[in-house]
Design an enzyme around this catalytic site. Sequence first.
Site, mmCIF file in Angstrom:
data_model
loop_
_atom_site.group_PDB
_atom_site.id
_atom_site.type_symbol
_atom_site.label_atom_id
_atom_site.label_comp_id
_atom_site.label_asym_id
_atom_site.label_seq_id
_atom_site.Cartn_x
_atom_site.Cartn_y
_atom_site.Cartn_z
ATOM 1 N N HIS A 121 37.882 39.099 40.493
ATOM 2 C CA HIS A 121 38.810 38.110 39.944
ATOM 3 C C HIS A 121 40.014 37.873 40.855
ATOM 4 C CE1 HIS A 121 37.147 38.811 35.585
ATOM 5 N NE2 HIS A 121 36.289 38.236 36.398
ATOM 6 N N CYS A 129 46.484 27.952 48.393
ATOM 7 C CA CYS A 129 46.931 26.589 48.119
ATOM 8 C C CYS A 129 46.147 26.035 46.932
ATOM 9 C CB CYS A 129 46.702 25.747 49.378
ATOM 10 S SG CYS A 129 47.082 24.014 49.122
ATOM 11 N N THR A 190 36.288 48.273 30.472
ATOM 12 C CA THR A 190 36.177 46.821 30.328
ATOM 13 C C THR A 190 35.565 46.489 28.974
ATOM 14 O OG1 THR A 190 35.156 44.783 31.171
ATOM 15 C CG2 THR A 190 34.042 46.845 31.731
#
Length: 246
Positions: A121, A129, A190
Amino acid sequence: MSHPFPPVLIEKLKTAQRVAVLTGAGVSAESGVPTFREAQTGLWAQYDPQELATPRAFRQNPKLVWEWYAWRRQLAAKAEPNPGHLALAEMGKRVPHFTLITQNVDGLHPRAGSRHVVALHGDITRTKCFADGRPVAVWPETDQIPPRCPRCDGLLRPDVVWFGEGLPPDALGTAVSAARSCDLFFSIGTSALVQPAASLPIEALNSGAFVVEINLNETPLTPHIHLLLKGASGVILPKLIQAVWA
Ligand code: APR
């Protein structure tokens, strides 16, 4: 010394050639890094993180999203790796082919000494950008929030994967092939809810790996796996390393 682990796990970890590990926010919980699904504190308490971590939110209010990540970046920088991170770094040194895959963006695995971490992730310390997605390491000092890309004047954003965005293809490819080829797979801290990361333990199961979960609670994955070690990863992992390699 006796230990609470089933002998089959000790034996598998001792002899495994290929081990893959998927970690989530629970692994960093003991370092004090807040997860997305727990209440935010202070100034940020009024916002739902799942509403902020989207391209739409950034388009609507780039300053708010940038500042929220600046706050999270600061929390991550202040946090220290905990014994769970350190134990995984140790495991990486012991197993011949070891792949550590993380959904966390806090950089605590590399800071604990893990190498070649697959950051599914992204990484909160990196910037890119918003216009063209290319990494930006430095930009001219400015009062503008967010700052602008020195190449194209686009807005800068954190280099993390937001809801609704695709994962970095290289990282995902490495993760899937590690899951498919490992002897032993750990899913640690998780909730096993967010795709495609949640499919990795299933890939491992379908490929014949022994799959172990370490979590405080049961998850949607639990009914499918071979073994649940219920408890805090920062407690269980160091004990496991001790039991296998002491
Ligand atoms: N030890 C082990 N497990 C723990 C611990 C701990 N000390 N503390 C919490 N947990 C478990 C919880 O029981 C829960 O199952 O960790 C899990 C954390 O779940 P989430 O907060 O949903 O985190 P994660 O699965 O990493 O989220 C996946 O979703 O929020 C987005 O992009 C974000 O990468 C994140 C992704």
